[in-house]
Each structure stands twice: as C-alpha cells, then as structure tokens.
Design a protein around this motif. Structure first.
Motif, PDB file in Angstrom:
ATOM      1  N   VAL A  69       2.744   7.792   6.518  1.00  0.00           N
ATOM      2  CA  VAL A  69       3.127   7.877   5.114  1.00  0.00           C
ATOM      3  C   VAL A  69       4.329   8.814   4.999  1.00  0.00           C
ATOM      4  N   ASN A  70       5.187   8.554   4.002  1.00  0.00           N
ATOM      5  CA  ASN A  70       6.323   9.452   3.769  1.00  0.00           C
ATOM      6  C   ASN A  70       6.142  10.147   2.421  1.00  0.00           C
ATOM      7  N   ALA A  71       7.073  10.985   2.058  1.00  0.00           N
ATOM      8  CA  ALA A  71       6.980  11.775   0.829  1.00  0.00           C
ATOM      9  C   ALA A  71       7.040  10.900  -0.420  1.00  0.00           C
ATOM     10  N   GLU A  72       7.578   9.696  -0.298  1.00  0.00           N
ATOM     11  CA  GLU A  72       7.674   8.792  -1.444  1.00  0.00           C
ATOM     12  C   GLU A  72       6.418   7.945  -1.637  1.00  0.00           C
ATOM     13  N   GLY A  73       5.405   8.155  -0.800  1.00  0.00           N
ATOM     14  CA  GLY A  73       4.166   7.393  -0.912  1.00  0.00           C
ATOM     15  C   GLY A  73       4.273   5.988  -0.337  1.00  0.00           C
ATOM     16  N   GLN A  74       5.196   5.799   0.593  1.00  0.00           N
ATOM     17  CA  GLN A  74       5.337   4.514   1.268  1.00  0.00           C
ATOM     18  C   GLN A  74       4.615   4.594   2.601  1.00  0.00           C
ATOM     19  N   TYR A  75       4.031   3.478   3.004  1.00  0.00           N
ATOM     20  CA  TYR A  75       3.232   3.444   4.214  1.00  0.00           C
ATOM     21  C   TYR A  75       3.886   2.573   5.268  1.00  0.00           C
ATOM     22  N   LYS A  76       3.890   3.083   6.486  1.00  0.00           N
ATOM     23  CA  LYS A  76       4.361   2.332   7.647  1.00  0.00           C
ATOM     24  C   LYS A  76       3.111   2.005   8.449  1.00  0.00           C
ATOM     25  N   LEU A  77       2.911   0.724   8.735  1.00  0.00           N
ATOM     26  CA  LEU A  77       1.716   0.279   9.429  1.00  0.00           C
ATOM     27  C   LEU A  77       2.083  -0.379  10.749  1.00  0.00           C
ATOM     28  N   GLU A  78       1.426   0.027  11.812  1.00  0.00           N
ATOM     29  CA  GLU A  78       1.561  -0.643  13.097  1.00  0.00           C
ATOM     30  C   GLU A  78       0.342  -1.539  13.240  1.00  0.00           C
ATOM     31  N   VAL A  79       0.606  -2.852  13.334  1.00  0.00           N
ATOM     32  CA  VAL A  79      -0.442  -3.860  13.236  1.00  0.00           C
ATOM     33  C   VAL A  79      -0.384  -4.791  14.442  1.00  0.00           C
ATOM     34  N   SER A  80      -1.561  -5.218  14.907  1.00  0.00           N
ATOM     35  CA  SER A  80      -1.673  -6.278  15.913  1.00  0.00           C
ATOM     36  C   SER A  80      -2.203  -7.511  15.205  1.00  0.00           C
ATOM     37  N   THR A  81      -1.506  -8.633  15.366  1.00  0.00           N
ATOM     38  CA  THR A  81      -1.947  -9.867  14.717  1.00  0.00           C
ATOM     39  C   THR A  81      -3.034 -10.539  15.544  1.00  0.00           C
ATOM     40  N   ALA A  82      -3.684 -11.522  14.945  1.00  0.00           N
ATOM     41  CA  ALA A  82      -4.723 -12.273  15.643  1.00  0.00           C
ATOM     42  C   ALA A  82      -4.147 -13.021  16.838  1.00  0.00           C
ATOM     43  N   GLU A  83      -2.849 -13.360  16.789  1.00  0.00           N
ATOM     44  CA  GLU A  83      -2.189 -14.067  17.883  1.00  0.00           C
ATOM     45  C   GLU A  83      -1.786 -13.133  19.019  1.00  0.00           C
ATOM     46  N   GLY A  84      -1.914 -11.833  18.807  1.00  0.00           N
ATOM     47  CA  GLY A  84      -1.609 -10.865  19.849  1.00  0.00           C
ATOM     48  C   GLY A  84      -0.246 -10.212  19.751  1.00  0.00           C
ATOM     49  N   SER A  85       0.535 -10.528  18.734  1.00  0.00           N
ATOM     50  CA  SER A  85       1.838  -9.869  18.597  1.00  0.00           C
ATOM     51  C   SER A  85       1.685  -8.582  17.788  1.00  0.00           C
ATOM     52  N   ASN A  86       2.665  -7.704  17.932  1.00  0.00           N
ATOM     53  CA  ASN A  86       2.654  -6.428  17.217  1.00  0.00           C
ATOM     54  C   ASN A  86       3.687  -6.465  16.099  1.00  0.00           C
ATOM     55  N   LEU A  87       3.308  -5.939  14.946  1.00  0.00           N
ATOM     56  CA  LEU A  87       4.194  -5.885  13.790  1.00  0.00           C
ATOM     57  C   LEU A  87       4.283  -4.464  13.276  1.00  0.00           C
ATOM     58  N   GLU A  88       5.400  -4.171  12.627  1.00  0.00           N
ATOM     59  CA  GLU A  88       5.576  -2.920  11.913  1.00  0.00           C
ATOM     60  C   GLU A  88       5.838  -3.309  10.459  1.00  0.00           C
ATOM     61  N   LEU A  89       4.913  -2.971   9.585  1.00  0.00           N
ATOM     62  CA  LEU A  89       4.995  -3.355   8.179  1.00  0.00           C
ATOM     63  C   LEU A  89       5.120  -2.123   7.310  1.00  0.00           C
ATOM     64  N   TYR A  90       5.734  -2.310   6.148  1.00  0.00           N
ATOM     65  CA  TYR A  90       5.900  -1.220   5.190  1.00  0.00           C
ATOM     66  C   TYR A  90       5.353  -1.660   3.845  1.00  0.00           C
ATOM     67  N   ALA A  91       4.630  -0.765   3.181  1.00  0.00           N
ATOM     68  CA  ALA A  91       4.038  -1.085   1.891  1.00  0.00           C
ATOM     69  C   ALA A  91       4.079   0.161   0.999  1.00  0.00           C
ATOM     70  N   ASP A  92       4.052  -0.082  -0.304  1.00  0.00           N
ATOM     71  CA  ASP A  92       3.906   1.048  -1.219  1.00  0.00           C
ATOM     72  C   ASP A  92       2.422   1.269  -1.466  1.00  0.00           C
ATOM     73  N   ALA A  93       2.083   2.272  -2.244  1.00  0.00           N
ATOM     74  CA  ALA A  93       0.683   2.638  -2.468  1.00  0.00           C
ATOM     75  C   ALA A  93      -0.096   1.575  -3.216  1.00  0.00           C
ATOM     76  N   GLU A  94       0.614   0.675  -3.917  1.00  0.00           N
ATOM     77  CA  GLU A  94      -0.045  -0.395  -4.665  1.00  0.00           C
ATOM     78  C   GLU A  94      -0.310  -1.637  -3.801  1.00  0.00           C
ATOM     79  N   GLY A  95       0.129  -1.611  -2.550  1.00  0.00           N
ATOM     80  CA  GLY A  95      -0.088  -2.745  -1.658  1.00  0.00           C
ATOM     81  C   GLY A  95       1.018  -3.777  -1.699  1.00  0.00           C
ATOM     82  N   ASN A  96       2.157  -3.427  -2.261  1.00  0.00           N
ATOM     83  CA  ASN A  96       3.317  -4.338  -2.284  1.00  0.00           C
ATOM     84  C   ASN A  96       4.117  -4.128  -1.002  1.00  0.00           C
ATOM     85  N   TRP A  97       4.488  -5.225  -0.347  1.00  0.00           N
ATOM     86  CA  TRP A  97       5.276  -5.127   0.875  1.00  0.00           C
ATOM     87  C   TRP A  97       6.704  -4.765   0.527  1.00  0.00           C
TER      88      TRP A  97
END
Length: 100
Positions: A69-97
C-alpha cells in the motif's frame, strides 16, 4: 592540425562525461509515476475486502501472494493466476483497478 584539434576535443569531452550532477533518465511517463509511488508491504489479511472481492470477481481462481500500500491508499498486488502466470495489479481502496 585537424587531428590535434579533434584529439583535444575528445580529451576535454572525456573529462567532462563523468562529472554530470544528475544522471539523465529517459522514460515515457510511466517510470516517473513508479518512482514517485512508495509502496510498503502489508499482510495479505490487511487488504480491504473490496479489493479482495474485485480480485475474486475479475481474476477467478487467482491467488494473492503479496500486497503493498502507498500513502494515497492505492494497493499493489502480486498475484498468481489459475493458469500459473504472475501478475502485478493495482487497485484503489474501493476495489477499482488502476494503471500506475
């Protein structure tokens, strides 16, 4: 004579290359955003339920490995998909990408 002038110019130019005050960074605007963002790692359990719900809805079967998380309340997520690939996603606190 031309060789002497050229050699002098090369010598002077060679001496000044290493004395730049700040390095020149070429980027397309995205790099600047990432440099400014200062994400701190948090526990996966501390990610808001709105973000977790958005992940489950939009990336079914994905596993949340790490969260930041950063000071602006944004989230950086390191995710593994069901297919086995890795993603880096960003979202705000409301769940908007968001794109950073």
């Amino acid at each position: 004579m031309k060789k002497l002038v050229f050699a002098t110019a090369l010598a002077i130019g060679g001496l000044t290359l290493g004395t730049a005050a700040t390095p020149i960074i070429f980027h397309d605007g995205i790099m600047e955003e990432l440099i400014v963002q200062d994400f701190k790692e948090i526990a996966v359990s501390d990610v808001p339920s709105t973000v977790v719900t958005a992940l489950e809805t939009d990336y079914s079967g994905a596993t949340l490995n790490k969260a930041y998380v950063n000071a602006e309340g944004q989230y950086k997520l390191e995710v593994s998909t069901a297919e086995g690939s890795n993603l880096e996603l960003y979202a705000d606190a409301e769940g908007n990408w968001i794109e950073i």
